[in-house]
Scaffold this active site. Structure first.
Site, PDB file in Angstrom:
ATOM      1  N   THR A  95      19.924  22.274  23.248  1.00 55.99           N
ATOM      2  CA  THR A  95      19.571  23.687  23.378  1.00 55.99           C
ATOM      3  C   THR A  95      20.821  24.484  23.755  1.00 55.99           C
ATOM      4  O   THR A  95      20.846  25.207  24.737  1.00 55.99           O
ATOM      5  CB  THR A  95      18.417  23.850  24.395  1.00 55.99           C
ATOM      6  OG1 THR A  95      17.383  22.922  24.039  1.00 55.99           O
ATOM      7  CG2 THR A  95      17.828  25.250  24.355  1.00 55.99           C
ATOM      8  N   HIS A  96      21.873  24.266  22.998  1.00 57.48           N
ATOM      9  CA  HIS A  96      23.111  25.000  23.218  1.00 57.48           C
ATOM     10  C   HIS A  96      23.374  25.906  22.021  1.00 57.48           C
ATOM     11  O   HIS A  96      24.343  25.722  21.297  1.00 57.48           O
ATOM     12  CB  HIS A  96      24.277  24.025  23.436  1.00 57.48           C
ATOM     13  CG  HIS A  96      24.093  23.113  24.611  1.00 57.48           C
ATOM     14  ND1 HIS A  96      24.855  21.998  24.825  1.00 57.48           N
ATOM     15  CD2 HIS A  96      23.236  23.170  25.656  1.00 57.48           C
ATOM     16  CE1 HIS A  96      24.461  21.393  25.942  1.00 57.48           C
ATOM     17  NE2 HIS A  96      23.465  22.090  26.463  1.00 57.48           N
TER      18      HIS A  96
END
Lengths: 579, 250
Positions: A499-500
């Site tokens: 989730t970057h």
């Protein structure tokens, strides 16, 4: 008909790390702040029954309800984008504290090289190292300018860490010592030392000891319970907005938090933003909330979508390369290697989100790229985050994924696999961008955000190189079998990766090529600040939250300056046409 | 914030009270065999064929309407996660009931997922794109398994030998069976992942019967803290704790 409320001084759209930091910093200085958060409230009390892999890690209890809103996705511009109907590749947070509740706590500072990546790369390797399709840009700020803000975030969050010989220089040590050394981290460090690399403990937002921050908030000592990422902390031992900046803002009496308040649009008069329109999700009532300053703190996806749906800024056009909103969407490349140990078992079910060791020898420009066909790299780590049984069934290549052989092998290797992985930098490409979807709508009838993204040659080359380096470490650690990871043919929205997500409202020195200045103030709209990893001009070789936090503190300072000075806080490096 | 501290301490104390194993630390690998014969929470015995002898009213159907469909599901998940030398298979763990119950709830109805049209098949990289919800996918898939068995082997799926059942399932995984409204590989992947979820989720969901999934895998479930053990060199095999242990009934 929307009801218009009394004007407030500053308003944040979303209350996670960035909204919480803005609220705390401004409210402490006497500014009246309203935080609009569309999710529900939650605190440490809500996590007493959180050790439930199925509910939280598989069914995504803390994540965004996609029935209301999702994104659409395609690999290429000539493809039809389709909705991301289920969560997978990345996990968007929802509720008070946002993704700051379910993060792992790994807290890094991007490198000096990152912030001036274009000029430093050109200077050392010439202007054509990657080619013109890679829209590499400097960030409009240097590391030395940003250094104090990194520390502000670390000091507020109580980060536990130690010196990193290849990391960005620090003016002060970490506020708390590193987490515990375990047989797994020790094994990695011994191997790295044998290979003449420079290992150290991962800087951690799961604290090694109880810590009271300068605002008087306490974060407790991590218990290494093994339920961290995708979970909230039942001890208040993972630094989160909910145990730090949000209560700090509330303690001032200057912060009003409105829950279930879903912002659908910014009210824009062509010159400035006069407020926002939002819906109370519990009553269905619509409101206009006027504000002197509006701060978008709603994660990459919504920061970009709200701007596009409100007609603010120039949308990026991949055909011509003009425009800025949606430009330079980046992700993270995840090289690595798995090691299978026949004779040893490790306590991999114990752990903490940031428990682990790392090397930065292959990150940024810490090694010479003259003879490789990519730039940058990534931090390589071993983590001991707590492996849970549904999600962890690593088996040797060639094993089927069901049936008796699978069962036997997945049980056998459950405690016998150690992996080294890298957070590979993601370099922007003109074809990777965010825009509005022409067909699909959210629950309010507003267009969804459309992601167009695929891996590039740079990504593949970086992946291969770093996977090989990770494999060398795993081998040196004594694994009987070592399997380097392979990158898939195309980026897939299905399996979890990271989730970057970054970019889309990027910072820079030139309004022609960036959306916000180095205070995260929109070039086009003086009273609008857009805060988060949406401002990253590329994604570096680390988890992003430390840098997000630093930029949020920088933005908070900018908002205070703006209240005194008005107008643009930064002089544009080149003159440019406005829309 | 003192309130928080007390809360955490309280929680830990309650947890310790509910657990007779935390303080003991390392437990040798030998306890597995002696442990399997009793029911942790109810203190009852298992009968000779390994099924629970307690009155478990929860073991009834919420989603499936025909028992034959449920029996087909049971046979299929047992092939995906069979009983073997490691321990029980999917049926003994309660996986079929787990799946049935999940299909009746938010999982089966895709409640928190984007289900607005229009629907297009999409590429392999764009994920779930059927207009069918999971409970409908299972209905279509199970019907498809039965039809494929009759076509291929002229027998009901439940009447096939294990390796014949595997051949049918493999065709579904390889996307070699045409189903209405969904691809067979989409259905198979749901079936496969739901089987593992039923084997290893907390027993509160009806699978992982008597925590035997966790025992096989030597996963200890829910402990509040490993701070005293995280530095230990040796592997520590702990008796598993379910979430039930966190419910305080005093």
């Amino acid at each position: 008909m929307a009801k218009t409320l009394d004007k407030v001084e500053v308003l944040t759209v979303g209350v996670g790390w960035t909204g919480g930091i803005i609220a705390a910093e401004l409210a402490k200085q006497g500014v009246q702040v309203v935080g609009l958060e569309r999710g529900k409230p939650r605190s440490t009390e809500d996590f007493q029954h959180v050790h439930d892999e199925y509910r939280y890690a598989i069914r995504y209890e803390l994540m965004q309800d996609l029935s209301r809103e999702t994104i659409t996705f395609r690999n290429h511009r000539d493809e039809r984008a389709l909705p991301m109907r289920q969560l997978g590749s990345f996990l968007l947070g929802e509720g008070l504290g946002g993704a700051g509740v379910h993060w792992n706590g790994q807290t890094w500072r991007f490198l000096p090289y990152d912030l001036q990546i274009k000029s430093k790369t050109d200077e050392k390797y010439g202007p054509d190292k990657l080619g013109a399709d890679y829209t590499l840009q400097d960030w409009g700020i240097t590391y030395d300018e940003l250094e104090p803000y990194f520390y502000k975030f670390e000091e507020m969050a109580g980060i536990s860490g130690e010196d990193n010989p290849n990391g960005a220089p620090r003016s002060k040590p970490y506020p708390t010592p590193p987490m515990k050394e375990t047989p797994i981290t020790q094994r990695f460090k011994d191997a790295a030392n044998n290979l003449d690399l420079h290992p150290f403990h991962i800087p951690s937002g799961n604290l090694s000891e109880s810590y009271e921050n300068p605002d008087g908030q306490t974060v407790y000592q991590c218990q290494y319970c093994g339920f961290c990422e995708r979970f909230g902390c039942e001890y208040g031992a993972k630094s989160s907005p909910n145990v730090t900046v949000i209560p700090t803002a509330q303690d001032t009496g200057n912060f009003e938090l409105r829950m279930h308040a879903n912002v659908t649009e910014l009210v824009y008069d062509g010159g400035k933003v006069t407020g926002v329109k939002y819906v109370d999700l519990q009553t269905g009532d619509e409101f206009i909330q006027p504000a002197d300053v509006v701060v978008l703190t709603s994660y990459v996806m919504n920061n970009v979508r709200l701007l596009l749906n409100s007609g603010i800024g120039r949308p990026y056009d991949p055909e011509t390369g003009s425009g800025v909103i949606g430009k330079n969407y980046c992700y993270q490349i995840l090289p690595g290697a798995n090691g299978f140990f026949e004779e040893e078992k490790f306590n991999t079910y114990m752990g903490a989100g940031s428990l682990g060791a790392a090397i930065d020898d292959y990150n940024g420009d810490n090694f010479d790229h003259s003879d490789v066909n990519f730039i940058h790299g990534g931090v390589a780590t071993i983590t001991q985050t707590g492996q849970r049984p549904i999600n962890n069934n690593t088996v040797p290549n060639g094993t089927p994924n069901w049936g008796q052989e699978f069962k036997s092998q997945s049980i056998k290797y459950y405690h016998r696999v150690l992996s080294v992985g890298a957070q590979g930098a993601s370099i922007p490409h003109r074809d990777n961008y965010l825009s509005l979807d022409p067909d699909y709508k959210d629950i309010f009838g507003q267009p969804l955000l459309r992601m167009t993204y695929d891996y590039t040659e740079q990504d593949r080359n970086l992946h291969d190189y770093l996977s090989e380096k990770c494999a060398e470490i795993v081998k040196e650690m004594g694994a009987d079998t070592v399997e380097p990871r392979e990158i898939s043919d195309h980026y897939s929205i299905v399996p979890y990766q990271t989730t970057h997500n970054t970019g889309g409202v990027i910072m820079g020195g030139d309004p022609e090529t960036s959306a916000v200045n180095n205070y995260l103030q929109m070039w086009d709209v003086d009273n609008l600040f857009v805060v988060g990893s949406s401002a990253f001009a590329h994604n570096g070789g680390y988890n992003p939250t430390g840098t997000v936090g630093a930029l949020a503190y920088r933005a908070a300072e900018g908002i205070m300056k703006f209240r005194e000075e008005n107008g643009q806080l930064v002089t544009a490096r080149h003159s440019s046409k406005k829309v | 914030m003192a309130e928080n501290e007390e809360r955490s301490t309280m929680s830990r104390r309650r947890f310790l009270k509910n657990s007779s194993y935390v303080a003991g630390g390392a437990i040798g690998g030998g306890f597995l065999g002696t442990f399997l014969g009793r029911d942790l929470l109810r203190g009852t015995q298992q009968n000779s064929n390994g099924e629970n002898s307690v009155n478990d009213f929860n073991r009834a159907l919420m989603h499936f309407t025909r028992q034959s469909d449920f029996e087909l599901l049971s046979a299929a998940v047992e092939r995906i996660f069979p009983a073997d030398d490691n321990g029980p298979g999917a049926i003994e763990l309660g996986v079929p009931f787990f799946i049935d119950h999940q299909l009746a709830g938010s999982y089966g109805h895709n409640d928190r997922e984007y289900m607005q049209g229009p629907f297009y098949p999409g590429s392999d990289f764009q994920g779930y794109q059927t207009r069918l919800k999971r409970h409908e996918v299972f209905d279509v898939g199970i019907k498809g398994i039965e039809e494929e068995s009759r076509k291929e082997f002229d027998s009901s799926f439940t009447g096939l030998e294990g390796d014949q059942q595997d051949q049918i399932l493999q065709k579904f995984q390889d996307n070699d069976v045409a189903l209405k409204g969904v691809t067979s590989s989409t259905f198979f992947e749901l079936l496969r992942s739901a089987t593992l979820e039923g084997a290893y989720s907390d027993p509160l969901y009806g699978g992982n019967g008597n925590m035997k999934g966790w025992l096989m895998k030597e996963f200890p479930g829910s402990y509040m803290s490993y701070i005293e053990e995280i530095e230990e060199e040796e592997f520590i095999n702990k008796e598993p704790q379910p979430l039930r242990a966190h419910i305080v009934s005093e």
